[in-house]
Design an enzyme around this catalytic site. Structure first.
Site, short mmCIF file in Angstrom:
data_model
loop_
_atom_site.label_atom_id
_atom_site.label_comp_id
_atom_site.label_asym_id
_atom_site.label_seq_id
_atom_site.Cartn_x
_atom_site.Cartn_y
_atom_site.Cartn_z
N HIS A 122 35.48 3.82 -32.40
CA HIS A 122 34.32 4.20 -33.23
C HIS A 122 34.34 3.33 -34.48
O HIS A 122 35.40 2.90 -34.93
CB HIS A 122 34.47 5.67 -33.60
CG HIS A 122 33.31 6.28 -34.31
ND1 HIS A 122 33.09 6.09 -35.66
CD2 HIS A 122 32.32 7.10 -33.88
CE1 HIS A 122 32.01 6.77 -36.01
NE2 HIS A 122 31.53 7.39 -34.95
N ASP A 199 43.02 8.11 -33.69
CA ASP A 199 41.76 8.76 -34.05
C ASP A 199 41.59 9.97 -33.13
O ASP A 199 41.25 9.83 -31.96
CB ASP A 199 40.62 7.75 -33.89
CG ASP A 199 39.26 8.36 -34.20
OD1 ASP A 199 39.17 9.60 -34.30
OD2 ASP A 199 38.29 7.59 -34.30
N GLN A 202 37.74 13.21 -31.40
CA GLN A 202 37.20 13.84 -30.19
C GLN A 202 38.28 14.62 -29.44
O GLN A 202 38.02 15.69 -28.90
CB GLN A 202 36.61 12.77 -29.26
CG GLN A 202 35.47 11.97 -29.85
CD GLN A 202 34.16 12.75 -29.92
OE1 GLN A 202 33.97 13.77 -29.26
NE2 GLN A 202 33.23 12.28 -30.73
N LYS A 225 33.31 18.50 -35.79
CA LYS A 225 33.34 18.47 -34.31
C LYS A 225 34.21 19.61 -33.77
O LYS A 225 34.17 19.93 -32.59
CB LYS A 225 33.88 17.13 -33.82
CG LYS A 225 33.01 15.95 -34.21
CD LYS A 225 33.51 14.69 -33.58
CE LYS A 225 33.09 13.45 -34.35
NZ LYS A 225 31.70 13.05 -34.16
N CYS A 364 27.91 4.38 -32.62
CA CYS A 364 28.85 3.76 -33.58
C CYS A 364 29.97 3.03 -32.85
O CYS A 364 31.15 3.12 -33.24
CB CYS A 364 29.44 4.81 -34.53
SG CYS A 364 28.25 5.64 -35.55
N1 PLP Z 1 35.97 8.61 -34.46
C1 PLP Z 1 35.34 9.07 -33.38
C2 PLP Z 1 35.94 8.84 -32.02
C3 PLP Z 1 34.15 9.80 -33.51
O1 PLP Z 1 33.53 10.25 -32.43
C4 PLP Z 1 33.64 10.02 -34.81
C5 PLP Z 1 32.36 10.74 -35.02
O2 PLP Z 1 31.42 10.57 -34.27
C6 PLP Z 1 34.32 9.52 -35.91
C7 PLP Z 1 35.48 8.81 -35.70
C8 PLP Z 1 33.82 9.71 -37.32
O3 PLP Z 1 34.15 10.96 -37.78
P1 PLP Z 1 33.46 11.57 -39.09
O4 PLP Z 1 32.18 12.15 -38.63
O5 PLP Z 1 34.40 12.57 -39.59
O6 PLP Z 1 33.28 10.50 -40.07
#
Ligand code: PLP
Length: 406
Positions: A122, A199, A202, A225, A364
């Protein structure tokens, strides 16, 4: 027993209609809906328990501090972390990864040092590393996924070299649904003195996570989420890294003493939590995580695995639809395109008319879209309250979209 009908009653928004149709909410990958207990806890926090935290000595400030701080312990328990002082609370994954980039990597990395990323990251786990590339000459090394969307841990390990300082990979792809086997990556990195950032935006939503077992240095999660409020979140930071890390954002709370010519920092995790935090958001997050643990993350995972299998069979039956990411052990998250010229946005608009909420766009994930040769996909992402009946409604709506564009 996991009673999804009962569980759905906990989420008031799920009983509303959209465009005259019962809501079928399949955009959980973007943000999940909130159970009543979270909404109630936040209302109570504002109506009965609110004051600033860590500052006052009065009753309400102590109460708010206690409630806010108790979330740290809940997050530690949820992530399988023994020491809650390794949990830095923040506004979500984007903030967590930027903290690592600014507070840990920037002061330490030199030109030519390498950061390994997978192609399915992302932007939150890409853009901060581009800052280091642009400003400090750090090299980003990309590891591809195979044609099914699988990321081979060995490919990540093979990419590690003497200049590698950090491996930053997702635990679960927000587009392909791929679950990454991060433990061998973290083990190999540790043996080579390389730090690892996972990360977990998800993954932590859909499966039990034990960070102490994974053995990473950083693990980022995001509250919105996790059925919690937007603007809540946390990052786990290993003890050695906490000790190495410099403050990123300066202000109240993160200092011990400030004088005209001298400053001393608070101890971690406070050292990395400047200013008035998202008090009520974090209180809500604690309640959301307690709610999930009450259901049992194994039960949530089992429910969603059944949904994934059902959805996969149904979607595979549509020979004019292409699912991106076909690894067997993926999550209940399906990105797809349709034959013909229909744009993902048009498809999602038609689904919306049927009350079915999906996301459309590049999610993204620019490098992944380049890798797939796509500009956009539709994504149906399931959560702990979704049902097989909703899969059927998705399929009906997709058939309508296909008929319209055929
Ligand atoms: N990393 C992943 C895999 C995501 O799906 C997302 C959000 O869509 C993020 C990072 C970003 O997270 P945040 O919404 O807390 O900025």
């Amino acid at each position: 027993m996991y009673d999804v009908t009962e569980i759905r009653r906990d989420f008031p928004i799920l009983s509303r209609e959209v465009n005259g149709k019962p809501l079928v909410y399949l955009d959980n990958g973007a943000s999940a809906q909130k159970p009543q207990v979270v909404i109630d806890a936040m209302t109570r926090a504002y109506s009965e328990e609110y004051a600033n935290v860590h500052r006052g000595l009065h009753y309400l400030s102590n109460l708010a501090t206690e409630k806010y701080e108790s979330t740290r312990g809940v997050i530690a328990k949820f992530l399988g972390v023994k020491d809650e002082n390794q949990i830095v609370m923040n506004t979500g994954t984007t903030m967590g990864i930027n903290l690592v980039a600014y507070g840990w990597a920037m002061p330490r990395f030199e030109a030519g040092d390498e950061i390994i990323l997978s192609v399915m990251e992302h932007h939150a786990n890409i853009v901060p590393w581009h800052f280091l590339r642009e400003r400090q000459g750090v090299v980003i090394k990309w590891v591809d996924v195979d044609s099914t969307g699988h990321l081979d841990p060995q490919a990540v390990i093979d990419a590690m070299g003497p200049k590698t300082k950090l491996v930053a990979v997702t635990h679960l792809s927000n587009v392909l649904g791929t679950v990454v086997d991060v433990k061998p990556i973290c083990k190999a990195a540790r043996e080579r003195g390389i730090a690892t950032l996972i990360d977990g935006s998800q993954s932590a939503v859909h499966m039990p996570v034990t960070v102490d077992d994974i053995g990473c240095d950083f693990y980022a999660i995001t509250g919105h989420k996790l059925y919690g409020p937007s603007g809540s979140g946390a990052i786990y930071i290993a003890q050695e890294r906490l000790a190495e890390m410099q403050p990123f954002i300066g202000g109240g709370d993160m200092i011990r003493e400030v004088h005209k010519d001298e400053i001393t920092w608070n101890d971690p995790p406070m050292k990395f939590e400047a200013g008035t935090p998202g008090i009520v958001q974090q209180i809500g997050l604690g309640v959301a995580l307690d709610y999930m643990m009450g259901l049992g993350m194994d039960n949530v995972a089992a429910h969603e695995t059944k949904l994934r299998d059902y959805a996969r069979t149904k979607l595979d039956g549509l020979n004019w639809l292409q699912v991106q990411g076909t690894t067997p052990d993926k999550a209940a998250l399906f990105s797809f395109t349709l034959d013909g010229a229909a744009h993902a946005h048009d498809i999602s608009t038609i689904l919306d008319k049927k009350g079915v909420a999906v996301r459309a766009g590049q999610h993204c994930t620019g490098p992944l879209m380049d890798h797939l040769g796509l500009t956009a996909t539709c994504r149906a992402s399931f959560g702990l309250y979704n049902t097989e009946e909703e899969v059927d409604k998705l399929v009906d709506a997709l058939e309508l979209a296909h008929d319209l564009f055929a």
